[in-house]
Write a protein that holds these residues in place. Structure first.
Motif, PDB file in Angstrom:
ATOM      1  N   LEU A  13      30.393  17.298   5.103  1.00 29.50           N
ATOM      2  CA  LEU A  13      30.711  16.760   4.045  1.00 29.50           C
ATOM      3  C   LEU A  13      31.503  16.126   4.080  1.00 29.50           C
ATOM      4  O   LEU A  13      32.261  15.335   2.740  1.00 29.50           O
ATOM      5  CB  LEU A  13      30.076  17.153   3.157  1.00 29.50           C
ATOM      6  CG  LEU A  13      28.227  17.155   2.966  1.00 29.50           C
ATOM      7  CD1 LEU A  13      27.233  18.592   1.964  1.00 29.50           C
ATOM      8  CD2 LEU A  13      27.233  15.801   3.244  1.00 29.50           C
ATOM      9  N   GLU A  17      33.073   9.092   6.119  1.00 30.81           N
ATOM     10  CA  GLU A  17      31.682   8.786   5.987  1.00 30.81           C
ATOM     11  C   GLU A  17      31.709   7.918   7.820  1.00 30.81           C
ATOM     12  O   GLU A  17      32.282   6.928   8.047  1.00 30.81           O
ATOM     13  CB  GLU A  17      31.242   8.110   4.981  1.00 30.81           C
ATOM     14  CG  GLU A  17      30.627   8.914   3.681  1.00 30.81           C
ATOM     15  CD  GLU A  17      29.382   7.997   2.730  1.00 30.81           C
ATOM     16  OE1 GLU A  17      29.522   6.775   3.204  1.00 30.81           O
ATOM     17  OE2 GLU A  17      29.474   7.881   1.365  1.00 30.81           O
ATOM     18  N   ASP A 105      24.745  12.149   2.220  1.00 30.34           N
ATOM     19  CA  ASP A 105      25.435  13.102   2.787  1.00 30.34           C
ATOM     20  C   ASP A 105      23.461  13.886   2.235  1.00 30.34           C
ATOM     21  O   ASP A 105      23.992  14.626   3.231  1.00 30.34           O
ATOM     22  CB  ASP A 105      25.970  13.807   0.791  1.00 30.34           C
ATOM     23  CG  ASP A 105      27.088  13.309   0.847  1.00 30.34           C
ATOM     24  OD1 ASP A 105      28.040  13.176   1.679  1.00 30.34           O
ATOM     25  OD2 ASP A 105      27.712  13.331  -0.056  1.00 30.34           O
ATOM     26  N   ALA A 159      26.666  19.926  -1.312  1.00 32.66           N
ATOM     27  CA  ALA A 159      27.609  17.430  -1.418  1.00 32.66           C
ATOM     28  C   ALA A 159      26.991  17.382  -3.099  1.00 32.66           C
ATOM     29  O   ALA A 159      28.426  16.741  -3.877  1.00 32.66           O
ATOM     30  CB  ALA A 159      26.074  16.900  -1.323  1.00 32.66           C
TER      31      ALA A 159
END
Length: 167
Positions: A13, A17, A105, A159
């Protein structure tokens, strides 16, 4: 992943991204799940008409091909669509619960959780192929589901924790 899922998911995480990476996790998991279904599908076809298959071995292959095609279509086309929709529903529920978790996430946690539970899916495929339906197959299926839920919930929790940390 099975020993320290929070640590592994925190690292995943924390990375930038990348929707292609999440999609690769999903497609990898779906590919392995297709492979896991092969013994079970072959068993079901072979038990459907054993006398005919003994008399006509080519007929077995003719019957097996559509069954494998259906399994391939389900795991590689329909499952990804269903899992993206499931990730959207989970994200919506988390937003309603006021959890600070992004859609990415949730997708990453779900897709990585599925990929991480592949060894149990493969065991389930072998169990279904060699043993067939019964207590053993149900037990492996429950273990697989528990692992997926454990990994996904751990990912969502991490997350949420990371979203509250100062950057």
């Amino acid at each position: 992943m099975y020993r320290r899922p929070a640590e592994v998911l925190r690292r995943k995480l924390a990375r930038e991204e990348s929707e292609p990476r999440a999609l690769a996790y999903l497609m990898g998991a779906c590919g392995f799940m297709f492979v896991a279904q092969l013994p079970t599908v072959a068993r079901q076809v072979s038990l459907s008409d054993p006398a005919r298959w003994a008399a006509e071995p080519a007929a077995y292959n003719a019957a097996l091909q559509p069954a494998l095609g259906g399994a391939l279509l389900a795991t590689m086309i329909f499952w990804p669509l269903i899992l993206y929709a499931l990730a959207a529903v989970i994200h919506l529920l988390l937003r309603l619960a006021r959890r600070r978790v992004t859609g990415y996430d949730v997708r990453l946690s779900l897709f990585w959780g599925l990929l991480s539970a592949v060894p149990l899916a493969l065991l389930g495929g072998l169990t279904g192929g060699f043993v067939g339906s019964g207590v053993a197959l149900t037990l492996v299926g429950v273990l697989w589901l528990m692992a997926v839920l454990w990994f996904v919930s751990t990912g969502v929790r991490e997350a949420h924790r990371m979203a509250g940390e100062p950057k």
